[in-house]
Design a protein around this motif. Structure first.
Motif, short mmCIF file in Angstrom:
data_model
loop_
_atom_site.label_atom_id
_atom_site.label_comp_id
_atom_site.label_asym_id
_atom_site.label_seq_id
_atom_site.Cartn_x
_atom_site.Cartn_y
_atom_site.Cartn_z
N VAL A 174 10.39 1.69 -0.18
CA VAL A 174 8.51 1.84 -0.27
C VAL A 174 8.56 3.11 1.07
CG1 VAL A 174 8.13 -0.50 -1.18
CG2 VAL A 174 9.32 0.60 0.94
N SER A 175 8.60 3.19 1.22
CA SER A 175 8.17 4.31 2.49
C SER A 175 8.56 5.68 1.99
CB SER A 175 8.69 4.07 3.81
OG SER A 175 9.91 4.63 4.71
N GLU A 176 7.79 6.60 2.59
CA GLU A 176 8.70 8.49 1.87
C GLU A 176 9.86 8.57 3.16
OE1 GLU A 176 5.04 10.70 1.36
OE2 GLU A 176 4.85 9.22 -0.60
N THR A 177 9.85 8.15 4.47
CA THR A 177 10.84 8.75 5.37
C THR A 177 11.61 8.05 4.96
OG1 THR A 177 9.79 6.99 6.82
CG2 THR A 177 9.11 9.97 6.73
N ASP A 178 12.41 7.15 3.90
CA ASP A 178 13.72 6.34 3.99
C ASP A 178 14.27 7.11 4.37
OD1 ASP A 178 13.00 3.55 3.40
OD2 ASP A 178 13.92 3.89 1.59
N GLU A 179 15.07 8.12 3.14
CA GLU A 179 16.25 8.68 4.09
C GLU A 179 15.81 10.27 3.24
OE1 GLU A 179 19.15 6.63 1.52
OE2 GLU A 179 17.26 5.29 2.39
N ASP A 180 16.82 11.04 3.52
CA ASP A 180 16.68 12.12 2.86
C ASP A 180 17.91 11.74 1.72
OD1 ASP A 180 16.75 14.83 1.33
OD2 ASP A 180 18.03 16.07 3.04
N LEU A 181 16.83 12.55 0.16
CA LEU A 181 17.61 11.35 -1.00
C LEU A 181 18.77 12.72 -1.21
CD1 LEU A 181 14.28 9.61 -2.13
CD2 LEU A 181 16.91 8.32 -1.63
N ASP A 182 18.22 14.03 -1.34
CA ASP A 182 19.01 15.10 -1.81
C ASP A 182 19.48 15.59 -3.12
OD1 ASP A 182 20.78 17.32 -1.04
OD2 ASP A 182 22.02 16.20 -1.15
N ILE A 183 17.89 14.88 -3.59
CA ILE A 183 18.00 15.21 -5.32
C ILE A 183 17.46 16.90 -6.05
CG2 ILE A 183 16.54 14.81 -7.60
CD1 ILE A 183 17.80 12.14 -6.18
N LYS A 184 18.24 17.67 -6.49
CA LYS A 184 19.18 18.48 -7.25
C LYS A 184 17.34 18.65 -8.46
CE LYS A 184 21.53 22.44 -7.40
NZ LYS A 184 22.83 23.36 -7.73
N GLN A 202 1.04 -1.09 0.10
CA GLN A 202 0.01 0.01 -0.20
C GLN A 202 0.67 0.84 -0.14
OE1 GLN A 202 -3.57 -0.22 3.12
NE2 GLN A 202 -4.22 -1.98 2.04
N THR A 203 1.96 1.50 -0.89
CA THR A 203 2.64 2.39 -1.07
C THR A 203 2.69 2.61 -2.28
OG1 THR A 203 4.95 2.86 -0.62
CG2 THR A 203 4.69 1.20 -1.41
N SER A 204 3.53 4.34 -3.06
CA SER A 204 3.91 4.02 -4.30
C SER A 204 5.55 3.96 -4.20
CB SER A 204 3.70 5.90 -4.91
OG SER A 204 2.08 5.59 -4.09
N ALA A 205 5.78 2.90 -4.56
CA ALA A 205 7.20 2.44 -4.81
C ALA A 205 8.41 3.32 -5.90
CB ALA A 205 7.50 0.79 -4.26
N SER A 206 9.29 3.86 -5.17
CA SER A 206 10.29 4.81 -6.09
C SER A 206 11.03 4.01 -6.17
CB SER A 206 10.43 6.02 -5.66
OG SER A 206 9.55 6.62 -5.63
N PHE A 207 11.97 3.79 -7.66
CA PHE A 207 13.80 2.97 -7.26
C PHE A 207 14.65 3.69 -7.36
CE2 PHE A 207 11.46 2.59 -11.66
CZ PHE A 207 12.75 2.28 -12.56
N GLU A 208 15.81 3.25 -7.23
CA GLU A 208 16.91 4.05 -7.94
C GLU A 208 18.31 2.77 -8.89
OE1 GLU A 208 19.11 6.54 -4.73
OE2 GLU A 208 19.75 4.60 -4.60
N LEU A 209 18.59 3.64 -9.73
CA LEU A 209 19.66 2.63 -10.60
C LEU A 209 21.03 3.82 -10.04
CD1 LEU A 209 17.99 2.17 -13.71
CD2 LEU A 209 18.42 0.38 -11.45
N LYS A 210 21.99 2.87 -9.91
CA LYS A 210 23.24 3.59 -9.99
C LYS A 210 23.28 2.11 -10.30
CE LYS A 210 26.51 3.34 -5.48
NZ LYS A 210 26.24 3.22 -4.66
#
Ligand SMILES: *[C@@H]1O[C@H](CO)[C@@H](O)[C@H](O)[C@H]1NC(C)=O
Ligand SMILES: *[C@@H]1O[C@H](CO)[C@@H](O)[C@H](O)[C@H]1NC(C)=O
Ligand SMILES: *[C@@H]1O[C@H](CO)[C@@H](O)[C@H](O)[C@H]1NC(C)=O
Ligand SMILES: *[C@@H]1O[C@H](CO)[C@@H](O)[C@H](O)[C@H]1NC(C)=O
Ligand SMILES: *[C@@H]1O[C@H](CO)[C@@H](O)[C@H](O)[C@H]1NC(C)=O
Length: 486
Positions: free
Chosen positions: A192-202, A164-172
């Protein structure tokens, strides 16, 4: 002694827990990840592919020693019996829709039951000795595999539904391991959770159309030397935005596709970029003797080889992307030659007859008719965050791989969307996915009632709309299919 032991343990712990790498692949092939299917679990490798949507797995032996999903051995498999298929610009497959337990052991999410396509027949799809047996599609539902009255939900949609979330994903993606080892590595993460961490995307670019990851690529150009660049930037370039170029780049569509190897450009632009690069090489021919870099290297994707690794000191390639923050802003990916001159193979073996070494490179650019595809060549050295539900892709530099840079944001005085004739970004949450799920739901409920008669035209419309033929052709993978013989 105990201290040393402790230190060793600690080190091992750090290696085990610290950010690992779960993607790998042979040179020239996309990045794949290990996946467990069914019960008992069967281990297989699938390509992480932002250019398609469906989890698709080989279910028949293609050659000796090749792995495949042995569907009759899984006790949790549910076979819908429904035929589905997918077609790529080269290669295609047919198969059936099934569902089973899917687990990606390197991710911190539990296993989910997901739809998938088991491939029963294919043409120019699998690559000999590639080390992967399928695709993990990460794009949106409208470019999923298709069949009559079938909707194959993507693995990410199943994750969303279960958690019950809106998953985002990251590719490195990190590129080759070392100068002597051309296999590449990287990391795939799902948030999966929005509070995972500060992703600092500029830097973020909007997804213009939620099918593939369709973005606004405003230009692809060769950066002159550093000083010239400063003069060009912000003033001349931004004001004199090359409208003609950005219209050409996005005329059909521009997509971000981790399942494709090269950066694919419309024919005319490919010529332009390659001619500029050739010119630089010719002018510095002390470094790269022109008798070694033949025209076939530039024009026909032929490999160029040397007995020792090459230090490429060519200019960077700039890729300008529309900013998600403002329609009058863009930012620039600055890709070094280590990205766009790909390592095709690296051998350094010493035997009794001495050392045999050969280091081969291929151009990471290709001409592709009218389309623009940012394959993984454009992503190495960067970390990309795909926010599926919000519809944007974030970029930052990463701690591995080539020294790619990002500059900007740069301001322009006019609307980029309208001057480049881009589609206006969709702000609505996953319209197409909702529409498709709706269609199924509506059909099954309504079918039993008299209403079917009254609603027939609407039902038909709903059913047909999410699965138009024309949207099913993913460009993904075309670089990988040459050697197929199945
Ligand atoms: C496929 O791979 C096998 C084993 O690696 C090899 O023997 C065979 O020649 C290859 N076939 C082609 C067409 O490359
Ligand atoms: C390259 O690295 C991979 C992963 O570490 C390893 O499995 C492979 O054997 C290496 N290849 C060569 C030629 O050293
Ligand atoms: C994705 O975008 C939404 C909406 O802007 C935001 O709330 C969420 O935190 C984003 N997810 C990630 C992982 O950045
Ligand atoms: C290749 O191997 C030889 C002998 O093992 C070594 O001396 C040489 O430095 C190696 N070359 C590279 C580029 O690593
Ligand atoms: C670009 O525009 C934004 C507002 O849209 C403004 O805050 C920023 O200062 C501008 N940057 C430059 C370099 O002019």
């Amino acid at each position: 002694m105990t201290k040393m032991f402790l230190v060793l343990c600690l080190l091992m712990f750090v290696f085990a827990v610290g950010e690992g790498y779960n993607l790998f692949g042979e040179a020239g092939q996309a990045y794949s990840i290990e996946i467990n299917l069914g019960l008992p679990k069967q281990k297989l490798n699938v390509i992480v592919d932002t250019g398609s949507t469906t989890l698709a797995i080989a279910s028949y032996p293609r050659r000796e020693h090749d792995r495949y999903y042995e569907t009759n051995k899984s006790t949790t498999l549910e076979d819908s019996g429904m035929q589905i298929q997918a077609k790529y610009s080269q290669g295609n497959w047919v198969g059936r829709m099934v569902s089973d337990q899917v687990e990606i052991p390197s991710l911190n999410i539990s296993q989910v039951r997901a739809n998938m396509a088991i491939i029963t027949k294919s043409h120019k799809f699998f690559v000999n000795g590639s080390g992967w047996e399928g695709l993990l599609g990460l794009a949106y539902l409208p470019v999923g595999a298709w069949g009559e009255h079938v909707i194959v939900e993507s693995w990410l949609d199943s994750v969303d539904a279960k958690l019950q979330t809106s998953a985002s994903f990251e590719l490195k993606l990190c590129g080759p391991r070392s100068v002597n080892n051309a296999t590449h590595y990287g990391n795939f993460r799902v948030m999966v959770s929005e509070t995972d961490e500060d992703l600092d995307i500029k830097y973020r670019t909007p997804v213009l159309h939620k099918r593939w990851y369709e973005v606004g690529v405003l230009s692809v150009r060769v950066l002159a030397n550093e000083t010239e660049k400063v003069i060009m930037d912000d003033k001349t370039y931004a004001q004199g935005f090359n409208v003609d170029m950005c219209r050409k780049l996005n005329h059909q569509k521009s997509i971000v596709d981790s399942g494709t190897t090269n950066i694919r450009l419309p024919d005319a632009l490919f010529r332009q970029v390659v001619n500029q690069l050739k010119k630089v090489v010719q002018e510095s021919n002390t470094q790269y003797p022109s008798n070694i870099i033949l025209d076939n290297f530039w024009d026909h994707a032929e490999a160029a080889c040397w007995p020792e690794p090459q230090q490429w000191s060519l200019p960077r390639l700039a890729i300008d992307l529309l900013s998600a923050d403002s329609d009058r802003q863009y930012f620039t990916l600055e890709i070094p030659p280590q990205n766009y001159i790909r390592v095709a193979s690296a051998h350094n073996s010493s035997g009794e007859s001495g050392t045999v070494s050969e280091f081969c490179y291929k151009l990471g650019l290709e001409a592709g008719g009218g389309e623009t595809v940012l394959g993984y060549t454009a992503m190495e050295g960067l970390t990309l965050l795909f926010n599926r539900s919000a519809g944007w892709i974030g970029f930052k530099t990463s701690d591995c791989g080539p020294d790619a840079r990002i500059t900007g944001p740069h301001n322009v005085t006019h609307s980029i969307t309208s001057s480049c004739q881009l589609i206006t970004p969709i702000t609505d949450m996953a319209i197409s996915i909702k529409a498709a799920q709706w269609a199924l739901c509506v059909i099954s409920i309504v079918a039993a009632t008299v209403l079917i008669y009254l609603l027939a035209p609407c039902v038909k419309m709903l059913l047909v709309k999410p699965l138009p033929r024309s949207t099913q052709i993913s460009m993904s993978q075309t670089a990988l299919v040459e050697q197929d013989i199945s």
